[in-house]
Design an enzyme around this catalytic site. Structure first.
Site, PDB file in Angstrom:
ATOM      1  CG  LEU A  14      -1.764   1.197   1.518  1.00 14.62           C
ATOM      2  CD1 LEU A  14      -2.704   1.513   0.366  1.00 14.62           C
ATOM      3  CD2 LEU A  14      -2.561   0.991   2.805  1.00 14.62           C
ATOM      4  CE1 TYR A 142       2.170  -5.178  12.726  1.00 12.72           C
ATOM      5  CE2 TYR A 142       0.846  -3.469  13.780  1.00 12.72           C
ATOM      6  CZ  TYR A 142       1.647  -3.890  12.738  1.00 12.72           C
ATOM      7  OH  TYR A 142       1.938  -3.035  11.704  1.00 12.72           O
ATOM      8  N   PRO A 169       2.154   6.341  11.426  1.00 15.83           N
ATOM      9  CG  PRO A 169       2.186   5.079   9.471  1.00 15.83           C
ATOM     10  CD  PRO A 169       2.765   5.154  10.845  1.00 15.83           C
TER      11      PRO A 169
END
Length: 320
Positions: A14, A142, A169
């Site tokens: 992406l 994660y 982000p």
């Protein structure tokens, strides 16, 4: 000025695709005339293997690295596979950081996520709060693996003077995303489901209440900010790359924007028996604005329209 060789891991995903797209803009390209970019995807190499990483650095001799590669997915796969999310991400991150030091990389920019922030916190969250408490239980493995990038960056800077940094982000969306129906993030997953519902003439059921709030950043906006970080941001401290707090939207707002962009006419139902995940994780972009006060972000509805149009036009080749 000697040529810079920029290795981009996760370069076909992406954000990597976003960087490739914005580098075709003459205004952006003018800042990188002296740079050679090498975009590598998961099919090119397994970054969990140190020997593979070392071979890549031997071949390309990068002077700069943008590290985007990660094992990522939505809420439910994070809850189902915490071991894989922890081990795979920790291993590939450590391999890239160690190779960057070993091969004398001048600057390494790694990608974190707002899920690294504490679950129980005050809002808005900022860059000083990364390690203030445990992350949300839904993606703790994660999140901890990603947090360790910040720890490693500071350790390598303290011991060796390395210029390794990271960006955080908020939720990313845009063309070239992963549109898998079960394992994707919220916007691409919903786009695919709405596409199928429209094609099959069925109604649409959305998992969760639609109430959680999120900040979404369009992939090409983030790509421009990644390139700015590579060129001009010199601190080892992480920096949040995000739209402002005032641009936070609910998942329900996103659902309705996708339905409008897809021209979906069926009924939409929210399955409130399904987990919502973290209700909010509002991030401050005040630090970014001290550097780039005039940066313009694409509006969420316009970005979703671009994303939907891309998926419809590229359905046969989209990752799904």
């Amino acid at each position: 000025m000697s040529k810079r060789v920029v290795l981009v891991t996760g370069g076909t995903g992406l954000v990597g695709s976003g960087i490739q797209a914005v580098l075709s803009d003459p205004e952006v390209k003018a800042h990188h005339d002296n740079d050679e970019f090498i975009f590598l995807g998961s099919k090119d190499c397994d970054l969990r293997d140190m020997a593979v990483c070392e071979a890549l650095f031997e071949i390309y001799h990068p002077t700069h690295v943008i590290h985007l590669a990660a094992f990522v997915g939505g809420l439910f796969i994070n809850m189902a596979k915490p071991v894989e999310f922890y081990n795979d991400n920790l291993t590939m991150n450590n391999n890239i950081i160690q190779c960057s030091h070993k091969f004398g990389v001048e600057k390494l920019v790694s990608c974190l996520s707002t899920c690294i922030f504490p679950d129980k916190t005050t809002y808005p969250i900022d860059e000083t709060m990364v390690h203030n408490g445990p992350p949300h239980s839904s993606n703790f493995a994660y999140a901890h693996a990603k947090r360790m990038i910040d720890v490693a960056n500071k350790a390598y800077n303290q011991e060796y003077g390395c210029k390794f940094t990271s960006v955080i982000p908020t939720n990313i969306y845009g063309p070239h995303d992963n549109y898998h129906l079960q394992n994707s993030h919220v916007i691409p997953g919903l786009i695919h489901k709405f596409y199928n519902a429209k094609k099959n003439g069925t109604d649409m059921t959305v998992m969760g209440t639609g109430a959680p709030l999120r900040q979404f950043i369009y992939s090409e906006d983030l790509a421009k900010l990644f390139l700015w970080t590579l060129r001009d941001y010199d601190s080892v401290e992480p920096i949040i790359l995000s739209v402002g707090e005032e641009e936070e939207v609910s998942i329900k707002d996103v659902v309705m924007a996708i339905a409008e962009a897809m021209e979906f006419k069926g009924q939409i139902t929210f399955d409130t028996t399904k987990a919502d995940g973290q209700f909010k994780k509002t991030a401050s972009n005040a630090k970014l604005r001290t550097y780039l006060p005039d940066f313009k972000f694409i509006d969420i509805k316009a970005g979703i329209k671009k994303s939907v149009d891309w998926f419809v036009a590229n359905y046969d080749i989209a990752r799904k």
